[in-house]
Design a protein around this motif. Sequence first.
Motif, PDB file in Angstrom:
ATOM      1  N   LEU A 181       0.813  -1.217   0.000  1.00 46.41           N
ATOM      2  CA  LEU A 181       0.000   0.000   0.000  1.00 46.41           C
ATOM      3  C   LEU A 181       0.846   1.265   0.000  1.00 46.41           C
ATOM      4  O   LEU A 181       0.339   2.352  -0.313  1.00 46.41           O
ATOM      5  CB  LEU A 181      -0.946   0.001   1.199  1.00 46.41           C
ATOM      6  CG  LEU A 181      -2.047  -1.073   1.181  1.00 46.41           C
ATOM      7  CD1 LEU A 181      -2.899  -0.977   2.443  1.00 46.41           C
ATOM      8  CD2 LEU A 181      -2.924  -0.954  -0.058  1.00 46.41           C
ATOM      9  N   ASP A 182       2.132   1.145   0.353  1.00 44.31           N
ATOM     10  CA  ASP A 182       3.000   2.317   0.299  1.00 44.31           C
ATOM     11  C   ASP A 182       3.910   2.314  -0.927  1.00 44.31           C
ATOM     12  O   ASP A 182       4.800   3.165  -1.037  1.00 44.31           O
ATOM     13  CB  ASP A 182       3.833   2.434   1.576  1.00 44.31           C
ATOM     14  CG  ASP A 182       4.675   1.197   1.851  1.00 44.31           C
ATOM     15  OD1 ASP A 182       4.620   0.243   1.055  1.00 44.31           O
ATOM     16  OD2 ASP A 182       5.402   1.176   2.871  1.00 44.31           O
ATOM     17  N   LEU A 187       0.366   4.441  -3.976  1.00 44.66           N
ATOM     18  CA  LEU A 187       0.161   5.730  -3.313  1.00 44.66           C
ATOM     19  C   LEU A 187      -0.385   6.775  -4.280  1.00 44.66           C
ATOM     20  O   LEU A 187      -1.280   7.551  -3.935  1.00 44.66           O
ATOM     21  CB  LEU A 187       1.475   6.226  -2.708  1.00 44.66           C
ATOM     22  CG  LEU A 187       1.886   5.645  -1.351  1.00 44.66           C
ATOM     23  CD1 LEU A 187       3.270   6.155  -0.974  1.00 44.66           C
ATOM     24  CD2 LEU A 187       0.872   6.014  -0.271  1.00 44.66           C
ATOM     25  N   LEU A 190      -4.036   6.007  -4.957  1.00 44.11           N
ATOM     26  CA  LEU A 190      -4.860   6.417  -3.818  1.00 44.11           C
ATOM     27  C   LEU A 190      -4.999   7.932  -3.750  1.00 44.11           C
ATOM     28  O   LEU A 190      -6.078   8.463  -3.438  1.00 44.11           O
ATOM     29  CB  LEU A 190      -4.258   5.881  -2.525  1.00 44.11           C
ATOM     30  CG  LEU A 190      -4.438   4.379  -2.271  1.00 44.11           C
ATOM     31  CD1 LEU A 190      -3.527   3.917  -1.139  1.00 44.11           C
ATOM     32  CD2 LEU A 190      -5.902   4.053  -1.936  1.00 44.11           C
ATOM     33  N   ARG A 191      -3.913   8.639  -4.023  1.00 41.22           N
ATOM     34  CA  ARG A 191      -3.979  10.102  -4.015  1.00 41.22           C
ATOM     35  C   ARG A 191      -4.944  10.605  -5.091  1.00 41.22           C
ATOM     36  O   ARG A 191      -5.767  11.500  -4.836  1.00 41.22           O
ATOM     37  CB  ARG A 191      -2.590  10.691  -4.245  1.00 41.22           C
ATOM     38  CG  ARG A 191      -2.531  12.211  -4.096  1.00 41.22           C
ATOM     39  CD  ARG A 191      -1.251  12.782  -4.665  1.00 41.22           C
ATOM     40  NE  ARG A 191      -1.155  12.566  -6.103  1.00 41.22           N
ATOM     41  CZ  ARG A 191      -1.816  13.307  -7.015  1.00 41.22           C
ATOM     42  NH1 ARG A 191      -2.606  14.297  -6.619  1.00 41.22           N
ATOM     43  NH2 ARG A 191      -1.676  13.066  -8.296  1.00 41.22           N
ATOM     44  N   SER A 217       4.208   4.888   7.986  1.00 45.53           N
ATOM     45  CA  SER A 217       3.952   4.643   6.570  1.00 45.53           C
ATOM     46  C   SER A 217       3.627   5.935   5.831  1.00 45.53           C
ATOM     47  O   SER A 217       2.911   6.794   6.344  1.00 45.53           O
ATOM     48  CB  SER A 217       2.772   3.678   6.423  1.00 45.53           C
ATOM     49  OG  SER A 217       2.316   3.638   5.092  1.00 45.53           O
ATOM     50  N   LEU A 219       1.591   6.199   3.576  1.00 41.77           N
ATOM     51  CA  LEU A 219       0.142   6.202   3.412  1.00 41.77           C
ATOM     52  C   LEU A 219      -0.544   6.882   4.589  1.00 41.77           C
ATOM     53  O   LEU A 219      -1.583   7.531   4.421  1.00 41.77           O
ATOM     54  CB  LEU A 219      -0.352   4.756   3.263  1.00 41.77           C
ATOM     55  CG  LEU A 219      -1.865   4.555   3.180  1.00 41.77           C
ATOM     56  CD1 LEU A 219      -2.459   5.351   2.030  1.00 41.77           C
ATOM     57  CD2 LEU A 219      -2.191   3.071   3.032  1.00 41.77           C
TER      58      LEU A 219
END
Length: 301
Positions: A181-182, A187, A190-191, A217, A219
């Motif tokens: 997820l990072d 990332l 997600l952004r 993280s 995130l």
Amino acid sequence: MATGIQVEIVPYPAQRDALHRVRHRVFVDEQQVPAHLEIDALDPLSVHVLARSGDGTPVGAGRLTPDGRIGRMAVLADWRGHGVGEALLLALVEVARARGWPEVTLHAQLQARVFYTRQGFLPHGEVFEEAGIAHQHMRRVLTGAAQIDNAEEAVAITTAVVHRARRQVWIHSRQLDPGLLDAPPVLEALRRFATARHDKQAWLIVHDPAAIAQAGSPLLGLLQRLPSVFRLRQPTDPIDRALASACLLNDAGDYYFRLSGQRFDGEAGLSLPARSRPLQDGLRRVWERSRECSELRAIGL
């Protein structure tokens, strides 16, 4: 996609000049590919798509060969970043799906890997050279689920599930999955999801807030900056707390499920609501039994 752009399947004999005009400018003029490699014997046998601007000018092209390979994807420089390439790609994927093909493949130039990743293409094999340019073989499963076997495939499918989300993303992860997820493509996805104009919502179920805070993280910073988008809860029910699996899904019928959250191998599917909906129902039940995870909201943890 840019206003006024039209993408359509076109007959090769009638649109040959338009197709090759776009491809020649991108591959030969811009990338210095030898001109004799730009046209081959597969062109008359392939399905071709052409993108035109509002005034009818050809601005993008692509093809699907009889063996299920997408290629010759080209968008004129001034039209990149406007969704033209994605529209061309999706049109070719739908042709393959309509024909009942189990998968499609492509050879992606390395700088374009994330572009294809966002639409569910997974890297496969080693990097190789084609026409003097480094490429990566990629494939997308069209019927049923795909098996995810390693970290590179895991990052690719996670990026795709987030990118393809309409308004909702669900994440169940014990410690925000370091290394997944990072990862930079995830990332960024997600952004983009969180900052799009339309209302978006991401529900995250995490098990170990203290470990997440200690790890710091990247995130976590995004979650803290956009609390109206990212909601966090921690399971309290002993059965829920014992769950070892991890899951990511969206409202487009896409999912990535891992029986062990400590591993990358798992199962993923795109546009498979019959499989993703039960997973979402299960996460909703866990969510309703969980508590708000307010300790991860404080900036500066």
